[in-house]
Design a protein around this motif. Structure first.
Motif, PDB file in Angstrom:
ATOM      1  N   LEU A  72       0.817  -1.212   0.000  1.00 10.57           N
ATOM      2  CA  LEU A  72       0.000   0.000   0.000  1.00 10.57           C
ATOM      3  C   LEU A  72       0.855   1.268   0.000  1.00 10.57           C
ATOM      4  CD1 LEU A  72      -2.748  -1.093   2.578  1.00 10.57           C
ATOM      5  CD2 LEU A  72      -2.936  -0.989   0.086  1.00 10.57           C
ATOM      6  N   VAL A  73       2.056   1.162  -0.535  1.00 10.06           N
ATOM      7  CA  VAL A  73       2.950   2.317  -0.594  1.00 10.06           C
ATOM      8  C   VAL A  73       2.426   3.285  -1.655  1.00 10.06           C
ATOM      9  CG1 VAL A  73       5.299   3.094  -1.079  1.00 10.06           C
ATOM     10  CG2 VAL A  73       4.918   0.952   0.162  1.00 10.06           C
ATOM     11  N   THR A  74       2.259   4.548  -1.269  1.00  7.79           N
ATOM     12  CA  THR A  74       1.803   5.580  -2.208  1.00  7.79           C
ATOM     13  C   THR A  74       2.776   6.754  -2.183  1.00  7.79           C
ATOM     14  OG1 THR A  74       0.486   6.746  -0.543  1.00  7.79           O
ATOM     15  CG2 THR A  74      -0.636   4.985  -1.783  1.00  7.79           C
ATOM     16  N   SER A  75       2.727   7.572  -3.211  1.00 14.47           N
ATOM     17  CA  SER A  75       3.559   8.778  -3.237  1.00 14.47           C
ATOM     18  C   SER A  75       3.190   9.685  -2.069  1.00 14.47           C
ATOM     19  CB  SER A  75       3.384   9.517  -4.565  1.00 14.47           C
ATOM     20  OG  SER A  75       3.869   8.714  -5.615  1.00 14.47           O
ATOM     21  N   LEU A  76       1.884   9.787  -1.770  1.00 10.39           N
ATOM     22  CA  LEU A  76       1.450  10.597  -0.633  1.00 10.39           C
ATOM     23  C   LEU A  76       2.061  10.067   0.660  1.00 10.39           C
ATOM     24  CD1 LEU A  76      -0.347  12.785   0.689  1.00 10.39           C
ATOM     25  CD2 LEU A  76      -2.112  11.020   0.886  1.00 10.39           C
ATOM     26  N   GLY A  77       2.030   8.767   0.846  1.00  7.96           N
ATOM     27  CA  GLY A  77       2.588   8.170   2.057  1.00  7.96           C
ATOM     28  C   GLY A  77       4.078   8.417   2.188  1.00  7.96           C
ATOM     29  N   LYS A  78       4.795   8.357   1.059  1.00  5.14           N
ATOM     30  CA  LYS A  78       6.241   8.595   1.073  1.00  5.14           C
ATOM     31  C   LYS A  78       6.570  10.012   1.530  1.00  5.14           C
ATOM     32  CE  LYS A  78       7.498   5.428  -2.661  1.00  5.14           C
ATOM     33  NZ  LYS A  78       8.041   5.348  -4.030  1.00  5.14           N
ATOM     34  N   VAL A  79       5.688  10.953   1.238  1.00 11.76           N
ATOM     35  CA  VAL A  79       5.905  12.345   1.625  1.00 11.76           C
ATOM     36  C   VAL A  79       5.322  12.627   3.006  1.00 11.76           C
ATOM     37  CG1 VAL A  79       5.345  14.738   1.043  1.00 11.76           C
ATOM     38  CG2 VAL A  79       5.996  13.132  -0.758  1.00 11.76           C
ATOM     39  N   ALA A  80       4.095  12.181   3.248  1.00 12.96           N
ATOM     40  CA  ALA A  80       3.400  12.509   4.496  1.00 12.96           C
ATOM     41  C   ALA A  80       4.001  11.815   5.711  1.00 12.96           C
ATOM     42  CB  ALA A  80       1.916  12.156   4.379  1.00 12.96           C
ATOM     43  N   ASP A  81       4.483  10.580   5.540  1.00 15.44           N
ATOM     44  CA  ASP A  81       5.012   9.832   6.680  1.00 15.44           C
ATOM     45  C   ASP A  81       6.192  10.543   7.353  1.00 15.44           C
ATOM     46  OD1 ASP A  81       4.991   7.322   8.339  1.00 15.44           O
ATOM     47  OD2 ASP A  81       7.003   7.180   7.491  1.00 15.44           O
ATOM     48  N   PRO A  82       7.246  10.931   6.603  1.00 10.22           N
ATOM     49  CA  PRO A  82       8.343  11.634   7.279  1.00 10.22           C
ATOM     50  C   PRO A  82       7.926  12.997   7.837  1.00 10.22           C
ATOM     51  CG  PRO A  82       8.757  11.496   4.911  1.00 10.22           C
ATOM     52  CD  PRO A  82       7.558  10.655   5.193  1.00 10.22           C
ATOM     53  N   ILE A  83       6.977  13.666   7.178  1.00  5.39           N
ATOM     54  CA  ILE A  83       6.501  14.946   7.708  1.00  5.39           C
ATOM     55  C   ILE A  83       5.804  14.733   9.049  1.00  5.39           C
ATOM     56  CG2 ILE A  83       4.812  16.803   7.340  1.00  5.39           C
ATOM     57  CD1 ILE A  83       5.539  16.612   4.328  1.00  5.39           C
ATOM     58  N   ALA A  84       4.965  13.701   9.139  1.00  6.87           N
ATOM     59  CA  ALA A  84       4.276  13.396  10.400  1.00  6.87           C
ATOM     60  C   ALA A  84       5.273  13.041  11.490  1.00  6.87           C
ATOM     61  CB  ALA A  84       3.278  12.255  10.187  1.00  6.87           C
ATOM     62  N   ASP A  85       6.292  12.258  11.128  1.00  6.08           N
ATOM     63  CA  ASP A  85       7.320  11.878  12.111  1.00  6.08           C
ATOM     64  C   ASP A  85       8.035  13.107  12.654  1.00  6.08           C
ATOM     65  OD1 ASP A  85       6.671   9.301  11.414  1.00  6.08           O
ATOM     66  OD2 ASP A  85       8.454   8.974  10.188  1.00  6.08           O
ATOM     67  N   LYS A  86       8.471  13.961  11.742  1.00 11.69           N
ATOM     68  CA  LYS A  86       9.236  15.148  12.163  1.00 11.69           C
ATOM     69  C   LYS A  86       8.362  16.117  12.947  1.00 11.69           C
ATOM     70  CE  LYS A  86      12.380  13.193   9.817  1.00 11.69           C
ATOM     71  NZ  LYS A  86      12.295  11.760   9.984  1.00 11.69           N
ATOM     72  N   ALA A  87       7.081  16.228  12.569  1.00 17.26           N
ATOM     73  CA  ALA A  87       6.166  17.114  13.302  1.00 17.26           C
ATOM     74  C   ALA A  87       6.000  16.644  14.747  1.00 17.26           C
ATOM     75  CB  ALA A  87       4.806  17.178  12.602  1.00 17.26           C
ATOM     76  N   LEU A  88       5.833  15.340  14.928  1.00 14.15           N
ATOM     77  CA  LEU A  88       5.639  14.806  16.280  1.00 14.15           C
ATOM     78  C   LEU A  88       6.907  14.946  17.118  1.00 14.15           C
ATOM     79  CD1 LEU A  88       3.828  13.281  18.311  1.00 14.15           C
ATOM     80  CD2 LEU A  88       4.740  11.154  17.348  1.00 14.15           C
ATOM     81  N   THR A  89       8.019  14.459  16.596  1.00 12.08           N
ATOM     82  CA  THR A  89       9.283  14.538  17.330  1.00 12.08           C
ATOM     83  C   THR A  89       9.696  15.988  17.547  1.00 12.08           C
ATOM     84  OG1 THR A  89       9.969  12.453  16.340  1.00 12.08           O
ATOM     85  CG2 THR A  89      11.687  13.772  17.343  1.00 12.08           C
ATOM     86  N   GLY A  90       9.553  16.799  16.504  1.00 10.02           N
ATOM     87  CA  GLY A  90       9.924  18.209  16.613  1.00 10.02           C
ATOM     88  C   GLY A  90       9.107  18.938  17.663  1.00 10.02           C
TER      89      GLY A  90
END
Length: 193
Positions: A72-90
């Motif tokens: 279920l890998v999508t282009s959206l997931g490839k972009v949104a996943d690291p953004i979500a990670d950095k937003a939470l950790t940041g």
């Protein structure tokens, strides 16, 4: 035949992995509000913030597993996943520094590395993907553990362990950053498919 992946475009955008990533993004302001409500003086709010952080962090493990396991890998997931990670950790790191629980230099070092590696991944995305390495996974686990340790109202004898975990997280964060830079430079030498 161009060698393009025949499954690209066939994965539905609304799938379990992307939904979990969206949930993680939506939990970031809820988490931040809980930390602010705690003012690092209210143990109940601190525990709530910690639990929200842990649940949001767990979605990162689950969404990646689901995406790979069920294709279920999508282009959206490839972009949104690291953004979500950095937003939470940041958000967690900035709030810990804002409330004088964590030195600002630690937050700056980790965030510069995280944002820099995310930028590098986008820089080479047309040539290939920089997959998370074992060191990267250890880095993530150490960061999550350290942040959790700082958020939870630990009794004094245990609270002193937090800076040691965070110290290990900083070292692994910096070392894996150099590894990712080397991977990105190798990928940039490849021709675009």
């Amino acid at each position: 035949m161009t060698g393009a992946d025949p499954t690209v475009g066939r994965v539905p955008l609304l799938n379990a992995a992307n939904v979990l990533t969206a949930v993680r993004l939506m939990l970031v302001p809820v988490f931040a509000a809980s930390v602010v409500a705690s003012d690092f003086t209210d143990a109940g709010w601190r525990m709530a913030a910690c639990l929200i952080f842990v649940v949001a962090s767990a979605t990162d493990l689950v969404d990646g597993w689901i995406a790979r396991r069920f294709a279920l890998v999508t282009s959206l997931g490839k972009v949104a996943d690291p953004i979500a990670d950095k937003a939470l950790t940041g958000a967690a790191l900035v709030l810990l520094s804002w409330y004088d629980r964590l030195p600002w230099w630690v937050t700056v070092v980790i965030l510069v590395r995280e944002l820099g590696i995310t930028a590098l991944r986008f820089w080479v995305i047309r040539r290939g993907v920089i997959a998370a390495s074992r060191g990267g996974k250890i880095k993530t686990a150490l960061q999550i553990l350290a942040i959790t340790w700082y958020l939870w109202p630990m009794p004094e004898p245990l609270a002193v362990v937090g800076p040691w975990i965070m110290g290990a997280a900083v070292v692994v964060t910096v070392l894996t950053g150099f590894d990712y830079i080397a991977q990105a430079l190798r990928l940039r030498r490849r021709p675009i498919p």
